[in-house]
Structures are given as C-alpha cells and as structure tokens.
Design an enzyme around this catalytic site. Structure first.
Site: not given
Ligand code: ADP
Ligand code: MG
Length: 393
Positions: A38-39, A41, A72, A135-137, A182
C-alpha cells in the site's frame, strides 16, 4: 442464477430497453483488491492485487456514426457525446463530459489520442462492484468499455498495453491522479492468481493464490467509514515520500532496500518523514516476502505479513481510521490468520485471511465490534481470485 449471470443479464436487458435492439456482445471487467503493497505504487515499488468475482458488464453494439451513447443501471441515465467532446483538450485538463459518463468518454478520448480509429457505439453498463469502496469500480468500468471498443473496432491494442491507456484516460480526462495498479489488476489478472506488479517497470508476474484448495478464504469487509480528507492526506503522503527520496538522493523510495533502511533513517532529520519512509521500505519488502511464500505454497504464512502491513499503515503511515482498526482487531481476535486495510486509506475495505470454516464467525465478530461502538454496520464479501477483463459472448 449466479451473481455473475445476473449482472450480465441486467446489462443486456438495459441495452434492449434503452436501444430497442440486442447488443452485439458483452464484455466484463472485475473489481480488484490489493492483497499487500500500500502506497508503494507511486514510490516505484511493488503491489500484489487480485481480481474479484464482482464485475462490471458492458453490453455494446456499434453505431452508424461517430457518436457514443451510454446508459448505466446505476443512474438510469443515458449520456451521449460526439467527437467534439473526446478530442484532445490538452494534458491535465479534465474533459467536457463530466460525472460518471466521464469514465466512458475518457476511454474514447484516450484511444483517439493514441491514434486509434474508435467506432461509434451504444453501451449499457451494469455492475456488482460497489462504488467508491476502494474496489476500483472506476477501473472496472474503464476496462470493460475499453475491451468492448477494442473488439468492436478491431483495434490493435494488446492486453499488456491496455492498462496504460486506461490509466491515461483516468488521469488525463477524468482528472484523477491514479497509478497503474488498478487498471493493471482489472485487465491482466488471472483466476486463481494474484498479480505481482513492479510499478517501475510495469512488468507483471502471475503468482498462484489458490484459497479454496487450501481451505482458506479472504473476507473483504467494507468498513463503511466515510472517506475523511482522503485526497488531501494522499497528496501529503505522496509529497512526503518524494521529499524523502530527494533527501536520500534516490529516484524513488523503491531504491532504498530493506537492509539499508536504518542507514536511510539515520540520514533523515524529521521523525514524521522517517516513519513514512519506514512504511514504504518495509511494505515493499513485505510484498516480496508474500510473493516468496505464495510461490512456496505456504499461503497460511502470509497472515503475519498482512497484519504487519496494517500496523505499519496505522502507526507509521497514519492512514487508518477507527472503523478500519476496529475491523482488523476484531477479525484477528476472532481467529483471522492476518488482516489489514486495503486501498489508499481513510476508509475503504479491510481484508482478512481466514480458515474457510471460520469465515462466518470472523465476519460476525467484526459486525459485533462495530455494534459496540455504534459504527454503521459493515458489509462483507468472500473473495475468490478471479480473471481480468474478458469478452463474455
Ligand atoms: P472506486 O474506483 O474505488 O470504486 P472511484 O471514485 O475511483 O472509486 O470511482 C467511482 C466512480 O466511478 C463513480 O463515482 C462513478 O462515477 C464511476 N462508476 C464506476 N462504476 C460505475 C457504473 N457501473 N456506472 C456508472 N458509473 C460508474
Ligand atoms: Mg477508482
């Protein structure tokens, strides 16, 4: 129906509803969790993430013109943009499409900037990856969209080059200064493996990380802690590491090997900087030690390294919060083999390595410890190291 089928079905159903036609295909990319490192990278060091079974699925079809439409499930919105919104705006300036759809426009923008002829497309997104939980959405969304566009356009962009392009999208268009971890994890991970990534060279190695056959499980606990001051604190840690590297006369803290740590610390005058350096140097070594143990199939023995990583983040790097420390302590007290915060800190998730038979008991202990302190109840999932971005059909 499994959760995996479900999210893909939701993407298809959304596509049908919004565009009144079937998609040409579906592409998926997972969330990820960092096992250790962690930290490290941005200090040119080592990380060891693995992909989660939670996924973002994009159903897509080519469009007749150079326009992109994306729906979405999360917001129920459809956002549309054309070439004007994805033409180079100059480095470091966020692009004109904002909000969640910026992540999609960013990928189109980065592909175009790299000289690819990106086909117009209609996209529908559904996801099981929780947003903003560490979790890197964001990378999952970028990677799934990128995989769809590369396939639909027949673009020449091998998987090993995709993380850098997705990172460029997030840095240059969304305006989020993330490292390469990520995107590398969500694109390049293999099932049953963690991804040993050297953030300096971007070289990766797939390290066997089989939990089920060993009778083990990794619990990923969402701490539900609000991200307090995370951006400012992140920038401060980063600046501190860069200052320290300069004082020590090295390119990055990665260049301080663990056996030279004491010498390095003696050359620093400020106690806070010393603690920051100690975290980064020992954490890099813990990644290397974890990789060595996994290679030797001594999975249980990584537990103490995970816990040592947590202690280092708590005491030396000062990036944990009470909810996170409570979850780690409760998990350990209930028999976890090791536990640590994962992600940049000030909230996010905790992971705990547990005997599979004890997973429920450890999760219940964390929930009980939260209730005692009147914290927002935590949620958890069991992580099985999954594969990176892929075409579903
Ligand atoms: P993390 O990557 O840790 O989840 P981030 O702040 O980097 O957090 O990214 C989250 C952002 O990514 C959300 O606020 C949104 O804008 C976008 N996002 C991720 N997944 C989706 C999805 N399925 N639909 C719409 N936006 C999404
Ligand atoms: Mg992110």
């Amino acid at each position: 129906m499994t959760a995996r089928d479900d999210v893909a079905a939701r993407a298809t159903a959304g596509f049908q509803r919004v565009y009144a036609s079937p998609p040409a295909g579906r592409w998926a990319a997972p969330g990820r969790v960092n096992l250790i490192g962690e930290h490290t990278d941005y200090n040119d060091g080592f990380v060891l993430p693995f992909a989660l079974p939670l996924r973002t699925v994009v159903a897509a079809a080519p469009a007749a013109e150079d326009r992109w439409q994306v729906w979405s499930e999360l917001t129920g919105e459809t956002v549309s943009f054309g070439t004007a919104e994805v033409t180079a705006t100059g480095s470091g300036t966020p692009g004109p499409v904002t909000g969640w759809a910026a992540y999609v426009a960013a990928v189109v923008w980065a592909l175009r900037e790299a000289g690819h002829r990106v086909p117009g497309a209609r996209l529908a997104v559904a996801s099981d990856v929780p947003l903003g939980a560490g979790l890197s959405s964001s990378a999952a969304l970028e990677a799934a969209v990128l995989a769809a566009l590369v396939d639909l356009g027949g673009l020449d962009l091998p998987a090993e080059q995709q993380p850098r392009l997705a990172q460029r999208a997030e840095n240059g268009y969304v305006g989020a200064p993330t490292g390469i971890m990520d995107q590398s994890a969500v694109i390049r991970c293999h099932a049953g493996h963690a991804l040993f990534l050297d953030c300096r060279t971007e070289q990766v190695e797939h390290i066997p990380f089989e939990l089920e056959p060993a009778g083990l499980a990794v619990l990923v606990i969402d701490s539900q802690a609000p991200h307090r001051h995370a951006d400012g604190e992140y920038a401060a840690r980063r600046a501190s590491c860069e200052r320290a590297a300069k004082q020590l006369g090295v390119t990055a803290l990665r260049d301080v090997p663990a056996e030279q740590l004491d010498d390095a610390l003696a050359r620093l005058t400020d106690d806070e900087t010393r603690r920051r350096v100690r975290h980064v140097v020992t954490e890099n070594q813990r990644v290397l030690d974890t990789v060595a143990l996994l290679r030797a199939e001594r999975v249980r023995q990584i537990g103490p390294l995970l816990t040592a990583s947590h202690t280092s983040m708590r005491d030396d790097f000062a990036i944990t919060v009470p909810e996170i420390d409570t979850a780690v302590e409760a998990a350990l007290a209930a028999g976890a083999l090791g536990a640590r915060m994962t992600g940049g800190g000030f909230g996010g998730c905790v992971l705990a390595l547990v005997e599979a038979a004890q997973a429920d008991q450890v999760a219940a202990a964390v929930t009980a410890a939260y209730a005692e302190r009147a914290f927002t109840p935590p949620t958890h999932t069991t992580a099985i190291p999954a594969a990176g971005a892929t075409r579903l059909d």
